[in-house]
Every structure is written in structure tokens, then in C-alpha cells.
Design an enzyme around this catalytic site. Structure first.
Site, mmCIF file in Angstrom:
data_model
loop_
_atom_site.group_PDB
_atom_site.id
_atom_site.type_symbol
_atom_site.label_atom_id
_atom_site.label_comp_id
_atom_site.label_asym_id
_atom_site.label_seq_id
_atom_site.Cartn_x
_atom_site.Cartn_y
_atom_site.Cartn_z
ATOM 1 N N ASP A 1 37.141 34.533 39.964
ATOM 2 C CA ASP A 1 37.921 35.796 40.342
ATOM 3 C C ASP A 1 37.339 36.753 41.413
ATOM 4 O OD1 ASP A 1 40.575 36.727 40.827
ATOM 5 O OD2 ASP A 1 39.455 37.962 39.224
ATOM 6 N N ASP B 1 46.168 37.833 36.310
ATOM 7 C CA ASP B 1 46.794 37.290 38.145
ATOM 8 C C ASP B 1 48.283 37.107 38.023
ATOM 9 O OD1 ASP B 1 44.617 38.052 38.460
ATOM 10 O OD2 ASP B 1 43.534 36.541 39.348
ATOM 11 N N THR C 1 42.528 38.111 45.383
ATOM 12 C CA THR C 1 41.236 39.463 45.668
ATOM 13 C C THR C 1 40.401 38.639 46.499
ATOM 14 O OG1 THR C 1 40.650 38.309 43.969
ATOM 15 C CG2 THR C 1 42.034 40.504 44.031
ATOM 16 N N THR C 2 40.224 36.736 46.130
ATOM 17 C CA THR C 2 39.098 36.349 47.428
ATOM 18 C C THR C 2 39.849 36.305 48.947
ATOM 19 O OG1 THR C 2 39.267 35.026 45.185
ATOM 20 C CG2 THR C 2 38.403 34.711 47.022
#
Length: 545
Positions: free
Chosen positions: A60, A391, A93-94
Site C-alpha cells: 500500500d 481501502d 495512493t500508489t
């Protein structure tokens, strides 16, 4: 000759102009390279040892960057991006870091040709507006009440994570919990996952044993061994006050000259506790939860009245119980009324799982709070499952608020890239080139997906570009095989909110970093001495100074 005037502290390290911009770009690129391999279903895991000696094992983006300790201010600002993305929409987020890294690197050739950063920023801002309008065109509406559609959507968030093997089950957990806590207040929808959907991790058992309870679970046991541990349709009282003798706030000295006075003092204490208990017994509850303590005497009186008491419950747990069973939390026992009692719970039960006792309040009629019970082989795995589940819940929540979808697997990014490249031909002047460069940098997402699963990036990207040029914007990358597929059939969709937030955050942060033309980092004497020592310890490529 006049001596040079020193304005800044000599310890301060200063970079100006183009040098500062290039150093910021370099730092942003290093951060995005750290987590580039964490995109897609074939993502690699990162194992990080935190300062306390615990292990973080995750792919993550936000969880990784939270643990990485960097010194460069631009790198710090990049790490902040993934945190913002996580808090705002919970997923992507990545992607946001990879996209931000790529958009800012695409500005290097223009800076080297002495094009002013403001010109580049103005082109980026135009491209951002056009990208969002392209996103609006390709987005589809979704039916929030259709389970299959919702599960397919949440799956795209979970598919790239560790728990993808239990995809369907985890999607169901996320969807159930979001639906449970969703309420309407004055016609406005509210989904508060943080406060009312609690994840309880219990090591042991199998991951398949995880479930969403139709009620609440707390890690507590009854206060007295003889109290009932299983009650059907209990009447529940929730308190926020101690059931023990009220002592003086400060130190109180009482001088006792007569033995009878001492006996009377003890009697007063007993009477007060009895009065507290009588006020509770008067409303005939079966179950009492309090956030404070319960004295031995109070336990005795409550047990005689066949009432089960549980003490020192956390405030957050108490709020969840109140919402699940319809009780009101009371601050003074004398104020207890019939309407404060919660009757919405169907079953109270204390179970022993592993070495600990857990109190279950389940079979609630209309619980607006829930507990997600996770089981698994070890703490590290449970922590990773919890991160992934958060998530998934965030994605489900976003779709409830904004029921629009975009095709996943890099299809949206490729559609934006092709659309912007076409628009760039209509732009005159210097701005055309940064605009076109930004269009190309959107290809980083599909390219990274292909690279992470070992595909041939040039060949597959060319095929994908050809599909999009024909207007087939639902075609993307199959992240497991590295070939192009139609996302309508493959079934990977991303929420519109996540995509829009990713693009806005990435481009706006690039504009912000390009505006910086002077970096002054003051170093104290102490950190100056430590710096060479740390530099020797750090692995190559991670020294962000």
C-alpha cells in the site's frame, strides 16, 4: 575590496534557480521509483523495519511512504500526497505518487531549454481541466443497490492487494459494513466508517472465518463470575459514570473520635452505592455497560437483581453500542428513563476466543454501527488485511456518495493521454509542448502495469494506443498477463472520485514543486555531525539530501 556580506546562517544549505528545481524533481522521482513496483495485481511487497523493531509488510503506497524517513523537503511533500489521497478517497495512493513523479519529470527538458516554469504550469493547468472533462465523458453511472456491480467495483481496489485471494469475501465485508453504517440525516447521506465500523483483529482461526457482525463486539468480560453470560433480547443501559462510592476530589481528612462514627461512615458509603444500584434496578435492565469502574459492592447488588455488568468500556465502543441497540448514554444514574434503554439487540453473549473473552451484542434489528471481525494466522497478516479492507470500505463509501465509474487497468489514463495529445494540436505557442508532454506522462500507469507483470511495454502500449485512437476507451491492461483487454468484459472499474482526485492531486503538486526556485535547508550543529554518519548507514539511492 569589500568583504562579502553574509546574510544567511553559514550552516544553512541553499539551492537557487534551476538547480533547486532540478533537485526537487530528482527527489520526487526517487520517491515515485520507490513504490513504482507496488502498482497492479502483480505488485511486489515492501518489507520495512520500523524504528520500534516491528515489521511492516505491505504494498500500500501510503503505508510504505509513512515508514520511509526522508530529509529532502520535496520528497516530504510527495509523501504528504499519498497521505492526503488516503484520507480523502482511500484508494489510489500508489497511482498518485507514480503519476506525480512522472508529470514533474516531464518538465525537465523545458526547464533545460530555459522555458519559464510559469509557462509550463499554465500548460499543466489547461491540461488538468481538459483531463477532467475527458474523465466526465468516459464515466458511467452505477446502481448503488446492485450487489454485483458494487462488488465488481470494490474488487478492483482489492485485486492489487494481498487479500485478492479472498476477493469476493472481503468485498462483501466492505460492502456490508458500509451499508450498515450509512444513515440519512436531514436528507443528507452520512457514512462514518471511522467511528462506527470497527475492525477487531483476533489472531488465530482462518481468514475465511472473518465476518461483519450485525451488531458490536468488545474485548471485555462480565465483572462478576456469577453474572449471566448469555441473554436473549436484553434491555441495555449505557452509563458514563462510575458505580462506586464518590470520594472527595482532593485529599480529604476526616477525624473520627468515636467508633460509631466510623461505622456510620462505612454505612454512608454502602447506602450511596445501594442508592446508585436501586436507581438502575428500577428500570429493570438485563445488562449495564459503564465507561468507568464498578465497585465490588455494586457488583453484589446488581448480581442479586440478576443484572450483568461490564465496566471500563471505551467511549468509542460505548457510542457504537448506543447506535447499534438504540440506547442513550446516561451521565447520571438518577436521570435514567425508560426511553434511555436500548432494546434493539437480539442476543448478548460472552465467548472465549483464544485466551481472551469477547462480548458480542448481535442480531440487532437495525444496527447503524458494526464490528468487522478479522481472523488470520498472524498479527502482521491481520494488519495488512485491515489496511486493505480500509481501502475497500473507502471505495464503497465513495461510490455511495458519487455513483460514477471509470474503466480501470490504465484505460482511463490512456484515454486521457490520447485525448490530450489530440487537443494539443489546437494550442498555439510554447504551451503546446508542456501540454503534449503531460499527455505522454499519463501513459506511465498502463506502462508500469505492463512492466510489473513482465510484459513487453513498447509492443503492448502501441496496441493499446491504437485501440484508443479508434475511440475504444474501455480497453486497458490485464495486470496479471500484461495483454490488452476490454474492461467491460474483464470487469475492472474504478470509482470516478478516486480517479479525479488522483489526477488533480498529481498535477497540482507538480505545479507547486515547479514554482519553487529557492530551497534553504538550515542544518543545526548536531545534525551536521550526525549527517555523515547517517549517510554511511543508508542504502544507495535512498539518500534524499
Amino acid at each position: 575590496m569589500q568583504a562579502p556580506v553574509i546574510v544567511l546562517n553559514t550552516n544553512a544549505k541553499r539551492e537557487q534557480g534551476k538547480k533547486a528545481q532540478l533537485s526537487n524533481i530528482q527527489a520526487a522521482k526517487i520517491v515515485s521509483d520507490i513504490i513504482r513496483t507496488c502498482l497492479g495485481p502483480r505488485a511486489m511487497l515492501k518489507m520495512i523495519l520500523d524504528p520500534m523493531g516491528g515489521i511492516v509488510l505491505t504494498n500500500d503506497g501510503n503505508a510504505i511512504l509513512r515508514e520511509v524517513d526522508v530529509a529532502h523537503p520535496a520528497a516530504k511533500s510527495m509523501i504528504e500526497l499519498s497521505r492526503t489521497q488516503d484520507e480523502e478517497v482511500g484508494d489510489g495512493t500508489t497511482s498518485v505518487i507514480i503519476l506525480a513523479g512522472e508529470t514533474i519529470v516531464s518538465a525537465i527538458p523545458f526547464l533545460e531549454r530555459n522555458i519559464h516554469p510559469i509557462t509550463i504550469i499554465s500548460a499543466y493547468k489547461k491540461a488538468l481541466e481538459d483531463a477532467i472533462s475527458i474523465l466526465d465523458k468516459i464515466a458511467l453511472n452505477v446502481d448503488v443497490n446492485n450487489d454485483e456491480e458494487m462488488i465488481a467495483l470494490i474488487k478492483s481496489s482489492i485485486g492489487t492487494k494481498f487479500i485478492s485471494a479472498w476477493g469476493d469475501m472481503m468485498c462483501k465485508l466492505a460492502l456490508d459494513s458500509v451499508r450498515t453504517v450509512s444513515t440519512e440525516i436531514n436528507g443528507k447521506r452520512e457514512v462514518d466508517i471511522k467511528r462506527y465500523a470497527k475492525v477487531e483483529k483476533i489472531p488465530g482461526g482462518e481468514i475465511e472465518d472473518s465476518r461483519v457482525l450485525d451488531g458490536v463486539m468488545v474485548n471485555k468480560d462480565v465483572t462478576h463470575p456469577n453474572m449471566r453470560r448469555r441473554i436473549e433480547n436484553p434491555r441495555i443501559v449505557l452509563l458514563d459514570c462510575p458505580l462506586e462510592y464518590k470520594k472527595g476530589e482532593s485529599q480529604t481528612n476526616a477525624e473520627v473520635t468515636d467508633e460509631r462514627h466510623w461505622a456510620r461512615l462505612l454505612e454512608i458509603e454502602e447506602e450511596q452505592v445501594k442508592q446508585l444500584c436501586d436507581s438502575i434496578i428500577a428500570v429493570k435492565p438485563d445488562l449495564v455497560f459503564t465507561e468507568k469502574g464498578v465497585s465490588d459492592l455494586a457488583q453484589h447488588y446488581l448480581m442479586k437483581a440478576n443484572i450483568t455488568a461490564i465496566r471500563r468500556v471505551r467511549k468509542t465502543d460505548n457510542n457504537r453500542i448506543a447506535r447499534a441497540c438504540g440506547a442513550t448514554i446516561v451521565n447520571q444514574v438518577d436521570d435514567l428513563k425508560e426511553s434511555d434503554i436500548g432494546t434493539g439487540c437480539g442476543l448478548f453473549e460472552v465467548q472465549k476466543i483464544g485466551d481472551e473473552y469477547f462480548t458480542f451484542l448481535t442480531k440487532c434489528k437495525d444496527p447503524k454501527a458494526c464490528t468487522i471481525m478479522l481472523r488470520g494466522p498472524s498479527k502482521d497478516i491481520l494488519n495488512e488485511i485491515e489496511r486493505n479492507l480500509q481501502d475497500a470500505m473507502a471505495v464503497a463509501r465513495n461510490v455511495v456518495f458519487e455513483p460514477k465509474l471509470c474503466p480501470g487497468g490504465g484505460a482511463t489514463e490512456m484515454a486521457i493521454s490520447v485525448g490530450l495529445a489530440k487537443n494539443s494540436q489546437n494550442i498555439s505557442g510554447i504551451e503546446q509542448w508542456p501540454y503534449k508532454a503531460l499527455a505522454d506522462s499519463f501513459e506511465v500507469i498502463p506502462r508500469t502495469l505492463i512492466q510489473n507483470c513482465g510484459g513487453n511495454a513498447i509492443k503492448v502500449l502501441t496496441q493499446l494506443r491504437a485501440k484508443h485512437a479508434q475511440g475504444q476507451h474501455t480497453w486497458g491492461i490485464d495486470g496479471t498477463k500484461g495483454v490488452i483487454v476490454d474492461m467491460k468484459e474483464y470487469g475492472i472499474w474504478d470509482p470516478y472520485a478516486v480517479k479525479a482526485q488522483t489526477i488533480k492531486t498529481a498535477i497540482e503538486s507538480s505545479c507547486m514543486l515547479l514554482r519553487v526556485d529557492d530551497v534553504v535547508s538550515g542544518m543545526s550543529k548536531k545534525s551536521e555531525k550526525e549527517a555523515p554518519k547517517h549517510a554511511a548507514d543508508e542504502p544507495e539511492g535512498m539518500q534524499l539530501e
